[in-house]
Design a protein around this motif. Structure first.
Motif, mmCIF file in Angstrom:
data_model
loop_
_atom_site.group_PDB
_atom_site.id
_atom_site.type_symbol
_atom_site.label_atom_id
_atom_site.label_comp_id
_atom_site.label_asym_id
_atom_site.label_seq_id
_atom_site.Cartn_x
_atom_site.Cartn_y
_atom_site.Cartn_z
ATOM 1 N N MET A 93 0.832 -1.196 0.000
ATOM 2 C CA MET A 93 0.000 0.000 0.000
ATOM 3 C C MET A 93 0.869 1.248 0.000
ATOM 4 N N GLU A 94 1.917 1.232 0.822
ATOM 5 C CA GLU A 94 2.825 2.371 0.891
ATOM 6 C C GLU A 94 3.511 2.632 -0.444
ATOM 7 N N LYS A 95 3.738 1.571 -1.199
ATOM 8 C CA LYS A 95 4.492 1.682 -2.446
ATOM 9 C C LYS A 95 3.628 2.156 -3.616
ATOM 10 N N VAL A 96 2.374 1.698 -3.693
ATOM 11 C CA VAL A 96 1.582 1.945 -4.910
ATOM 12 C C VAL A 96 0.510 3.013 -4.746
ATOM 13 N N LEU A 97 0.205 3.440 -3.529
ATOM 14 C CA LEU A 97 -0.842 4.441 -3.318
ATOM 15 C C LEU A 97 -0.229 5.770 -2.879
ATOM 16 N N ASP A 98 -0.789 6.848 -3.385
ATOM 17 C CA ASP A 98 -0.274 8.177 -3.048
ATOM 18 C C ASP A 98 -0.325 8.436 -1.543
ATOM 19 N N ASN A 99 -1.428 8.039 -0.932
ATOM 20 C CA ASN A 99 -1.581 8.217 0.524
ATOM 21 C C ASN A 99 -1.402 6.892 1.255
ATOM 22 N N GLY A 100 -0.641 5.994 0.633
ATOM 23 C CA GLY A 100 -0.487 4.653 1.179
ATOM 24 C C GLY A 100 0.170 4.605 2.541
ATOM 25 N N LYS A 101 1.160 5.449 2.772
ATOM 26 C CA LYS A 101 1.840 5.426 4.073
ATOM 27 C C LYS A 101 0.889 5.855 5.186
ATOM 28 N N THR A 102 0.088 6.873 4.923
ATOM 29 C CA THR A 102 -0.888 7.317 5.924
ATOM 30 C C THR A 102 -1.893 6.217 6.213
ATOM 31 N N MET A 103 -2.381 5.557 5.170
ATOM 32 C CA MET A 103 -3.349 4.470 5.334
ATOM 33 C C MET A 103 -2.724 3.311 6.101
ATOM 34 N N ALA A 104 -1.492 2.947 5.738
ATOM 35 C CA ALA A 104 -0.835 1.808 6.380
ATOM 36 C C ALA A 104 -0.557 2.088 7.852
#
Length: 221
Positions: A93-104
């Protein structure tokens, strides 16, 4: 003279013969179509449904022994599921989504709350007055996490993945669950690579303990 319609009557194989050939071909591994890919979201949602079923089995159990069996099964599944997501799903998620780090990071925070609930629950006896209240608190937190994950995180992740990428993640998730702890360890790291090391160190002890724990007969596999 014999009629030619008797001499040259075409041979037709009986139905059972054709079926045997079809079965034989299948047994040798011949396929006409490739197997359908599995989406990682399908695998995770299937885990969620199993956890919900196990939660309800604990509540509906009639005996202390039955409650303990489903308690162990629920703990076993939830511990593996949570760490599997942290090792396979959240880094992607962190790698492929713009807000992936926040979501993770948000999901990891929710996992930590659930892990602490599970750690308390896995150590309780079914006749303890805190057994059911602790379970219900755990499930309330977990259910909220599941709802957010299924309605927000997983759809966003799947949108960013190809069919083959999603299938590969589903396979990796399944493999990873075979080598990670089967009990809650809330003090352990929740991010790779440290979580991986912690998991490999604690998994043997968890699995050794599982040999002495009671599990439902229908779930022993």
């Amino acid at each position: 003279m014999y009629s030619s319609r008797y001499l040259f009557k075409p041979f037709r194989a009986p139905t059972h013969y054709s079926l045997a050939r079809t079965t034989l071909g299948a047994s040798r591994g011949f396929r006409t179509t490739a197997p359908a890919a599995t989406r990682v979201s399908e695998v995770i949602k299937n885990d969620h449904r199993e956890l919900e079923d196990q939660y309800n089995r604990i509540l509906s159990a009639k005996t202390k022994d039955e409650k303990e069996q489903w308690q162990n099964q629920f703990t076993w599944e939830l511990a593996r599921h949570s760490i599997g997501e942290e090792l396979v799903v959240y880094p992607r998620m962190e790698k492929v989504l713009d807000n992936g780090k926040t979501m993770a990071d948000h999901d990891r925070h929710e996992h930590q709350i659930v892990k602490e609930d599970l750690y308390k629950f896995q150590g309780l006896q079914p006749d303890d007055p805190e057994f059911i209240p602790t379970l219900k608190t755990l499930w309330a937190n977990l259910a909220q996490h599941i709802k957010e994950e299924e309605t927000q995180d997983l759809p966003a992740l799947e949108h960013a993945l190809s069919d083959s990428d999603s299938d590969g993640m589903a396979r990796s998730f399944g493999r990873t669950k075979k080598f990670i702890p089967t009990r809650s360890h809330p003090a352990a790291p929740d991010k790779p690579p440290y979580e991986t090391v912690a998991g490999l160190m604690s998994a043997p002890m968890d699995r050794l303990g599982d040999l002495l724990r009671k599990f439902p007969d229908e779930a022993r596999s």
